[in-house]
Design a protein around this motif. Structure first.
Motif, mmCIF file in Angstrom:
data_model
loop_
_atom_site.group_PDB
_atom_site.id
_atom_site.type_symbol
_atom_site.label_atom_id
_atom_site.label_comp_id
_atom_site.label_asym_id
_atom_site.label_seq_id
_atom_site.Cartn_x
_atom_site.Cartn_y
_atom_site.Cartn_z
ATOM 1 N N PHE A 48 19.789 11.093 49.669
ATOM 2 C CA PHE A 48 21.293 10.093 50.072
ATOM 3 C C PHE A 48 22.484 11.631 50.755
ATOM 4 N N ALA A 49 21.675 12.811 49.781
ATOM 5 C CA ALA A 49 22.900 13.750 49.930
ATOM 6 C C ALA A 49 22.184 14.734 51.154
ATOM 7 N N GLN A 50 22.450 15.984 51.515
ATOM 8 C CA GLN A 50 22.093 17.037 52.636
ATOM 9 C C GLN A 50 21.456 18.340 51.851
ATOM 10 N N GLY A 51 20.541 18.589 52.621
ATOM 11 C CA GLY A 51 20.377 20.014 51.956
ATOM 12 C C GLY A 51 18.850 20.403 52.271
ATOM 13 N N PRO A 52 17.931 20.986 51.786
ATOM 14 C CA PRO A 52 16.351 21.463 51.090
ATOM 15 C C PRO A 52 16.073 20.331 49.575
ATOM 16 N N PRO A 53 15.249 20.253 49.944
ATOM 17 C CA PRO A 53 14.787 19.688 48.403
ATOM 18 C C PRO A 53 14.769 20.243 47.420
ATOM 19 N N GLY A 54 15.636 19.631 46.895
ATOM 20 C CA GLY A 54 15.437 20.311 45.547
ATOM 21 C C GLY A 54 17.203 20.678 45.027
ATOM 22 N N GLU A 55 17.693 20.835 46.337
ATOM 23 C CA GLU A 55 18.597 21.667 46.503
ATOM 24 C C GLU A 55 19.993 21.408 47.045
ATOM 25 N N LYS A 56 19.514 19.803 47.144
ATOM 26 C CA LYS A 56 20.751 18.429 47.866
ATOM 27 C C LYS A 56 22.028 18.560 47.409
ATOM 28 N N ALA A 57 23.406 18.154 48.220
ATOM 29 C CA ALA A 57 25.044 18.914 47.274
ATOM 30 C C ALA A 57 24.795 17.535 48.905
ATOM 31 N N PHE A 58 25.521 17.191 48.394
ATOM 32 C CA PHE A 58 26.353 16.442 49.057
ATOM 33 C C PHE A 58 27.381 17.039 50.046
ATOM 34 N N ASN A 59 27.430 17.079 50.995
ATOM 35 C CA ASN A 59 28.858 17.005 51.953
ATOM 36 C C ASN A 59 30.681 16.345 51.476
ATOM 37 N N THR A 60 31.841 17.254 51.836
ATOM 38 C CA THR A 60 32.682 16.827 50.594
ATOM 39 C C THR A 60 33.113 15.397 52.274
ATOM 40 N N TRP A 61 32.520 15.816 53.046
ATOM 41 C CA TRP A 61 33.282 14.365 53.752
ATOM 42 C C TRP A 61 32.752 13.343 54.089
ATOM 43 N N ILE A 62 32.043 13.370 53.758
ATOM 44 C CA ILE A 62 29.991 12.598 53.563
ATOM 45 C C ILE A 62 30.661 11.908 52.480
ATOM 46 N N GLU A 63 30.273 11.685 51.235
ATOM 47 C CA GLU A 63 31.754 11.948 49.764
ATOM 48 C C GLU A 63 32.513 11.181 49.565
ATOM 49 N N GLY A 64 33.540 11.610 50.809
ATOM 50 C CA GLY A 64 34.588 11.258 50.570
ATOM 51 C C GLY A 64 34.779 9.594 51.335
ATOM 52 N N VAL A 65 33.588 9.150 52.655
ATOM 53 C CA VAL A 65 33.201 8.454 53.110
ATOM 54 C C VAL A 65 32.176 6.983 52.397
ATOM 55 N N ILE A 66 31.283 7.786 51.576
ATOM 56 C CA ILE A 66 30.948 6.871 50.721
ATOM 57 C C ILE A 66 31.289 6.117 49.545
ATOM 58 N N VAL A 67 32.669 6.861 48.709
ATOM 59 C CA VAL A 67 33.693 7.071 48.083
ATOM 60 C C VAL A 67 34.807 5.357 48.320
ATOM 61 N N SER A 68 35.176 6.591 49.989
ATOM 62 C CA SER A 68 36.680 5.343 50.116
ATOM 63 C C SER A 68 36.545 4.236 50.935
ATOM 64 N N LEU A 69 35.011 3.797 51.310
ATOM 65 C CA LEU A 69 34.702 2.836 52.321
ATOM 66 C C LEU A 69 34.975 1.536 51.283
ATOM 67 N N LEU A 70 34.836 1.581 49.772
ATOM 68 C CA LEU A 70 35.297 0.207 49.011
ATOM 69 C C LEU A 70 36.565 0.649 49.408
ATOM 70 N N SER A 71 37.185 0.619 49.365
ATOM 71 C CA SER A 71 39.133 0.628 49.051
ATOM 72 C C SER A 71 39.130 0.144 51.119
ATOM 73 N N VAL A 72 38.173 1.029 52.372
ATOM 74 C CA VAL A 72 38.845 0.059 52.839
ATOM 75 C C VAL A 72 38.030 -1.727 53.820
ATOM 76 N N GLY A 73 37.139 -1.743 53.297
ATOM 77 C CA GLY A 73 36.548 -3.265 52.397
ATOM 78 C C GLY A 73 37.500 -3.699 52.021
ATOM 79 N N THR A 74 38.160 -3.421 50.894
ATOM 80 C CA THR A 74 39.595 -3.965 49.990
ATOM 81 C C THR A 74 40.516 -4.418 50.792
#
Length: 533
Positions: A48-74
């Motif tokens: 699910f992260a971004q970047g070439p295989p073996g070096e993937k890392a989450f974009n800061t804002w995408i990570e924020g969306v994944i984490v915070s959408l739980l709170s939006v739903g609540t």
């Protein structure tokens, strides 16, 4: 099995109801606790992260969306929770909400490479968690006897911390797996926990106050009797007195039009006051800074040689969970006001220590002494949070609103919690990356504000029935700072209420009238039984 609390009979079913319903808090803690571990699991990043295989890392804002959408739903879920709980009843509403939660879990575990599918799944689980956060404290407060209401409603927060801690422990175990089992197992286990609540709650009695509001008085009295381990019709004085208070309150509400959302903002009967106070206190709970500590924990503990983020989570989660047990005692022993006032001052003091030490030392902590000071201040902060504001605000929401508008006011207040939860979870990472430990000054100031809000606006509601709490708010002579001295009509003090409870046995046992007769026969008012409440 029957327990005696302050001379009052309490059935074992009461404890079972409080614990089972608190599984709603566990689900929130479980979803909150697992996500930080999932984001650093190898298979999760590769998919699910971004970047070439073996070096993937989450974009800061995408990570924020994944984490915070739980709170939006609540946030959306909590607004749906009030009408669902009022229409279907508290128990069936919780079952429906558990089904929604499970649908969200299924959406997540069936994702393969689309990060947005995970985010959507967390949004759906958030709908269920948010609705449960409105229904559970309300159901607990309306059902359990007031003598143990503070401790048992506080179990909602206890189970939030338990869910977080168990999620951390599960992440440690599944992180050793190969492939997608690393993250699918922690997410999928949520179905089992939600099913326990959704099915189990159907075997518990419905809220007597909701039943009475629907005209189902026989069932309401049976519910009151069940939680006190009494037999219906045996003349139990505690059952009959509590039932009478409920019926009197329902009759008063029936004289008014059915409440809508706008009624929560009308000043009459201090309704607007309580709505705004609930919204403010729930925002204040988030602004204490607890989530900031859980975010910054890895860096803090890394400064003294603990580099494993999973170990860091276990330490913080363990302190949070263990101290919540202290909170159940503190809020039952010392009431609501004093713990909130003292807790806010304590948290503010240790946050100032934390922020000053971290700012002076700089972003990269190299001095072990400073690192130890940061750890001590973090743990002492969590001690105060877990034993005061964490469970205390949920207790306030459960017992401070009038029956007519209770569900809607509780929903509005809890919405405030989820909105601030989202803001903090989404913006903490970029803000703290820029100003580092100085971020703690913001929360230290917020806790100073919480101190003054608790002192000047929070009423003491311990040892009172929900109906008496409403009466207290409508007494013009009662102010927050002297509310501890307020007592129901016919009692010189709340201590006198407790003394009478301890002394009055079953001398009113001859009162065994049916609910319909008690509720409908006005002539019997001259022969009211001595009221132990």
């Amino acid at each position: 099995m029957v327990f005696t609390v302050r001379g009052t009979p309490i059935g074992a079913l009461t404890v079972f109801i409080a614990v089972l319903a608190s599984m709603g808090g566990f689900l929130f803690g479980w979803d909150t606790g697992q996500i930080s571990g999932l984001l650093i699991m190898s298979d999760f990043k590769e998919r699910f992260a971004q970047g070439p295989p073996g070096e993937k890392a989450f974009n800061t804002w995408i990570e924020g969306v994944i984490v915070s959408l739980l709170s939006v739903g609540t946030a959306f879920g909590v607004m749906l929770g009030a009408p669902i709980a009022d229409f279907f009843g508290r128990r069936r509403a919780m079952t429906i909400e558990c089904i929604v939660f499970n649908l969200g879990v299924i959406i997540q575990v069936t994702a393969f490479h689309a990060w947005y599918q995970l985010a959507i799944g967390r949004f759906v689980t958030g709908l269920g968690v948010g609705a449960l956060s409105a229904a559970v404290p309300m159901y607990q407060s309306e059902t359990v006897p007031r003598q143990v209401r503070g401790a048992l409603v506080g179990t909602y927060q206890l189970f939030i911390t338990f869910g977080i801690l168990l999620a951390y422990a599960t992440n440690i175990g599944t992180n050793q797996y190969d492939g997608s089992a690393q993250w699918r197992v922690p997410i999928g286990l949520g179905i089992a926990f939600a099913t326990i609540l959704g099915v189990g709650i159907l075997f518990c009695p419905e809220s007597p106050r909701w039943l009475a509001s629907q005209g189902r008085e026989e069932e309401a009295m049976a519910s009151v009797a069940a939680v006190r381990a009494a037999k219906l019709g045996d003349g139990n004085p505690w059952v009959e007195a509590e039932f009478k208070d409920i019926i009197d309150s329902i009759r008063e509400d029936e004289k008014r039009e059915k409440a809508g959302w706008i009624d929560c903002f009308k000043p009459a009967n201090k309704t607007l006051y309580r709505t705004l106070l609930g919204i403010t206190l729930q925002a204040g709970q988030q602004l204490t800074g607890a989530n900031y500590f859980f975010y910054y924990g890895t860096q803090i503990f890394g400064s003294v040689g603990i580099s494993d983020p999973f170990v860091t989570q276990i330490i913080l989660g363990g302190v949070n969970f263990g101290c919540t047990f202290l909170g159940l005692y503190v809020l039952e022993r010392f009431g609501r006001r004093i713990p909130l006032i003292v807790g806010a001052a304590w948290m503010s003091a240790w946050l100032f220590v934390f922020a000053i030490a971290g700012t002076v030392a700089g972003p990269e902590i190299t001095d072990p002494a400073i690192g130890k000071l940061l750890i001590v201040s973090a743990c002492l902060f969590i001690l105060a949070y877990a034993s005061t504001w964490a469970p205390g605000i949920w207790i306030f929401i459960g017992e401070s609103f009038a029956l007519r508008t209770r569900a809607k006011q509780a929903a509005l207040a809890t919405l405030s919690n989820w909105v601030w939860n989202f803001l903090i979870s989404f913006f903490t990472q970029p803000i703290s990356a820029d100003i580092h430990y100085a971020y703690g000054f913001i929360f230290a100031g917020a806790n100073l504000a919480n101190f003054f809000i608790a002192y000047f606006f929070v009423y003491e509601s311990s040892d009172l029935s929900l109906e008496s709490v409403d009466e207290m708010y409508n007494d013009a002579a009662c102010k927050p700072w002297n509310s501890r001295k307020w007592s129901p009509a016919g009692h010189a003090s709340r201590d006198q209420v407790r003394d009478k409870e301890a002394q009055q046995g079953v001398e009113v046992g001859q009162w065994s009238k049916s609910p319909s007769a008690m509720a409908g026969d006005e002539a019997e008012k001259e022969r009211e039984p001595p009221n132990p409440l």
